[in-house]
Scaffold this motif. Structure first.
Motif, mmCIF file in Angstrom:
data_model
loop_
_atom_site.group_PDB
_atom_site.id
_atom_site.type_symbol
_atom_site.label_atom_id
_atom_site.label_comp_id
_atom_site.label_asym_id
_atom_site.label_seq_id
_atom_site.Cartn_x
_atom_site.Cartn_y
_atom_site.Cartn_z
ATOM 1 N N GLU A 1 47.002 62.541 -11.994
ATOM 2 C CA GLU A 1 47.620 63.266 -13.118
ATOM 3 C C GLU A 1 48.699 62.422 -13.775
ATOM 4 N N ALA B 1 54.457 69.569 -15.255
ATOM 5 C CA ALA B 1 53.934 68.815 -16.396
ATOM 6 C C ALA B 1 55.077 68.140 -17.134
ATOM 7 N N GLY B 2 56.251 68.800 -17.132
ATOM 8 C CA GLY B 2 57.410 68.245 -17.820
ATOM 9 C C GLY B 2 57.814 66.898 -17.268
ATOM 10 N N GLU C 1 55.170 64.221 -18.058
ATOM 11 C CA GLU C 1 55.262 63.819 -19.455
ATOM 12 C C GLU C 1 56.472 62.902 -19.671
ATOM 13 N N GLY D 1 58.173 72.486 -19.472
ATOM 14 C CA GLY D 1 57.179 71.648 -20.131
ATOM 15 C C GLY D 1 57.836 70.449 -20.797
ATOM 16 N N ASP D 2 57.616 70.284 -22.089
ATOM 17 C CA ASP D 2 58.100 69.096 -22.780
ATOM 18 C C ASP D 2 59.621 68.973 -22.767
ATOM 19 N N SER E 1 55.997 59.303 -18.569
ATOM 20 C CA SER E 1 54.807 58.599 -19.052
ATOM 21 C C SER E 1 55.111 57.162 -19.452
ATOM 22 N N ALA F 1 48.886 61.020 -17.637
ATOM 23 C CA ALA F 1 50.030 61.246 -18.532
ATOM 24 C C ALA F 1 50.477 59.950 -19.190
ATOM 25 N N ARG G 1 59.907 57.355 -27.997
ATOM 26 C CA ARG G 1 59.635 58.780 -28.183
ATOM 27 C C ARG G 1 60.794 59.465 -28.893
#
Lengths: 231, 434
Positions: free
Chosen positions: A64, A18-19, A22, A105-106, A25, A68, A134
């Motif tokens: 996915e 997921a990292g 993200e 993750g993030d 993105s 994102a 960001r």
């Protein structure tokens, strides 16, 4: 838009964290599903047996990535030489960087390594595109003989101009070990594509070794061979 | 022929006929890309490796005993004929750069029935040829043991069979487990063998022209420089040139097939022809016909001994081991490719091409190659293997059959793709239309 190629050993159960999704993105993504075959196996044979299953997995992955944020497509290749396939597809889709998935993750702290014979301007420009608007802080890092030539300052200017919170850090000792030390308090890495060396022949590419020393995703900015834009 | 599209086998499986786009680097199919990873050196290693084991150390003795130094002409004639066959074969392979080789050309050129016959006989032929190489390997190993002074308590035939079976099991296991670098091993074996041969031949030539004198006996029996005996020996030794067509079985994996396929096929024929001609020249310079006839199939070992003493004999034995190993290994690989080609067209059940999940190799196809080979190698005399050469339709017949295609629309397909690298080959497509 800048494109990143994400190679995935799709039939070996490898997936994308997921990292990384993200982090990417802000980018266009091409997921490159690959399956490495021993030379005893004709690639076509593997395709007829595994092609549909791999395609289904890649459809899910690119979905996915789209969720994102960025645009995403996928390619599937059966090969007996992974590096050759990755290079070829990266060239064909005009990818600026390769993504190696980590497990975190993030990403809030990004380490940007400028060590080695790399195109500092290109890495800085890629980092700016990647971060976009960001809230991701950047540590610019250089070690060894490369630290003294002002490359940190040059890159820092580029990032500051884009409004990115930037600090610089110098590493001590052997460049690679210093980089691994610096990795620990960051959750994502951007680095250049170092030329192949004896140690990369013995221990795998530098990027792969950094990736295995880190839990975060690693983005390897590709060299622009002919000086043309890789976008 | 065109009905293949609608055909299905007893299990209801239909041919896998997905459309493809071929480029120099990759084959693009509907479901994925197939990377081309094999370079020119890999192709040459397959061509040379397959050919050289067949006869380099066996035929010089036999051919030299027939016509003496004139056998150099026989080998040269064989090489020229092989070259004439290699040209159309490489053209076909370039037009249809698919794994499967001869089977692919024939099934696309002459239809399913001819394709089935050729595909299955290709399999059987390779099985027999591999068994032949393994028995040869056993004989060299036996000679090596004898040279090393190991006393042999059991009968020769039994020991040869045992060694051949062990080697057959070894190669099959090596391939099924997908051992990395087996192709590099193949390249290494071929490189080592070639350099040993070059060194040996250089010394032999120096001896032949009188730069070095090892006291070889003066020739007494005359050489036979006559057309008919030379040609009949050429027919005998021609079998030692079959093998370059195996390069076509990996055509689907070769980079820049338009350039590398013809180069690999023609290059391997030229290199092997040179080696054969030089070897026979050295052999017949050292021994005359009578001495060669007396030494028989292992004449080269005696020639090595004559030139360099025991070390020379060992060099030849080691070379023979390497040559038969490379041929056996290359043949097992080709066999599994041939089985895959047939199975893809639903002429064999699809499980024949299944890939092992643990090792990623086609274990059934490799087993169908290795199993019968081991059984054949185990037959006490080991001699039936010789016949394998005749079961396999000679490659020149296969290649040329395609060119006598009776359907004009198909023929234009071949003509259009005459020029290697002129674009993507559209010939296979015409199958559906026909």
């Amino acid at each position: 838009m800048t494109r990143v190629l994400v190679p995935v050993a799709v039939l070996d159960g490898e997936t994308v964290s997921a990292g990384l999704m993200e982090l990417l993105s802000t980018m266009d993504v091409t997921v490159l599903g690959y399956h490495v075959l021993p030379e005893q196996t004709p690639p076509d044979q593997a395709r007829s047996q595994f092609g549909d299953r791999a395609t289904a997995a890649l459809d899910d992955l690119s979905e996915e990535f789209r969720n994102a944020g960025g645009a995403a497509d996928h390619r599937l290749v059966f090969t007996q030489n992974r590096d050759q396939s990755i290079d070829r597809v990266a060239e064909e889709v005009g990818a600026s960087a390769l993504g190696i998935s980590g497990t975190t993750g993030d990403v809030e702290q990004l380490l940007v390594s400028l060590t080695g014979d790399v195109d500092v301007g290109q890495i800085a420009a890629f980092t700016v595109d990647l971060i976009g608007d960001r809230e991701i802080a950047v540590t610019l890092f250089a070690a060894g003989d490369d630290a003294g030539d002002g490359r940190l300052g040059t890159a820092a200017e580029t990032l500051d101009a884009a409004g990115i919170e930037t600090e610089t850090r110098l590493g001590d000792g052997p460049a690679f070990d210093a980089l691994i030390d610096a990795v620990s308090d960051h959750d994502g890495i951007v680095m250049g594509e170092p030329a192949a060396s004896l140690s990369s022949f013995l221990f795998g590419s530098e990027a792969e070794r950094v990736a295995s020393a880190s839990v975060g995703p690693v983005l390897v900015v590709r060299e622009d061979d002919q000086g043309e834009s890789s976008e | 022929m065109g009905s293949a599209d609608a055909g299905e086998n007893v299990a209801g499986e239909t041919p896998d006929l997905s459309e493809t786009i071929e480029t120099d680097e990759v084959t693009v199919t509907e479901t994925g890309e197939l990377e081309r990873t094999l370079g020119l050196s890999g192709g040459l290693a397959i061509g040379i490796g397959t050919m050289i084991g067949a006869g380099i150390f066996v035929f010089p003795g036999l051919a030299g005993a027939e016509v003496g130094t004139a056998a150099t002409a026989s080998f040269a004639v064989g090489g020229v004929i092989a070259l004439l066959v290699a040209l159309p074969t490489s053209e076909l392979a370039t037009a249809m750069p698919k794994s499967g080789g001869g089977y692919y050309f024939v099934s696309r050129g002459l239809g399913t029935l001819a394709g089935t016959i050729v595909g299955l006989s290709l399999w059987l032929g390779l099985v027999f040829a591999t068994a032949f190489y393994l028995v040869g390997l056993g004989f060299y190993a036996l000679d090596g043991l004898a040279e090393a002074g190991v006393a042999i308590a059991v009968s020769e035939g039994l020991l040869v069979s045992v060694l051949a079976v062990i080697a057959g099991i070894g190669f099959t296991v090596l391939n099924v487990t997908g051992t990395e670098n087996a192709a590099k091993l193949q390249n290494g074996i071929v490189a080592l063998l070639l350099s040993m041969l070059v060194a040996f031949l250089a010394f032999g030539l120096a001896e032949s022209f009188g730069f070095v004198d090892t006291g070889t006996p003066a020739a007494e029996a005359r050489d036979t420089w006559e057309v008919v005996p030379i040609m009949s020996v050429a027919a005998l030794v021609f079998t030692s040139y079959l093998g370059f067509a195996q390069v076509a079985t990996v055509a689907g994996e070769m980079k820049r097939p338009g350039r590398n396929l013809p180069l690999a096929m023609i290059g391997s024929v030229l290199i092997v022809t040179t080696m054969y001609v030089l070897t026979i020249f050295v052999a017949t310079s050292v021994f005359d016909r009578a001495a060669l006839a007396a030494a028989g199939e292992t004449a080269m070992v005696e020639i090595g001994r004559q030139l360099l003493g025991t070390a020379g004999a060992l060099v030849i034995i080691a070379g023979g081991l390497l040559a038969t190993m490379s041929s056996a290994n290359a043949s097992i690989l080709s066999t599994s490719r041939a089985i895959y080609g047939v199975s893809k067209d639903a002429l064999l059940p699809s499980w024949a091409a299944r890939i092992n999940l643990k090792y990623g190799t086609p274990h059934v196809a490799l087993g169908m190659a290795g199993g019968p080979v081991i059984v054949l190698a185990a037959t006490p005399s080991g001699r039936p293997a010789r016949g394998g050469r005749f079961l396999s339709p000679p490659d020149h017949v296969r290649a040329d059959l395609c060119r006598t295609d009776r359907d004009p629309s198909r023929r234009t397909g071949v003509v259009r793709s005459r020029f290697p690298g002129s674009g993507r080959p559209d010939y296979p497509r015409s199958r559906g239309a026909g």
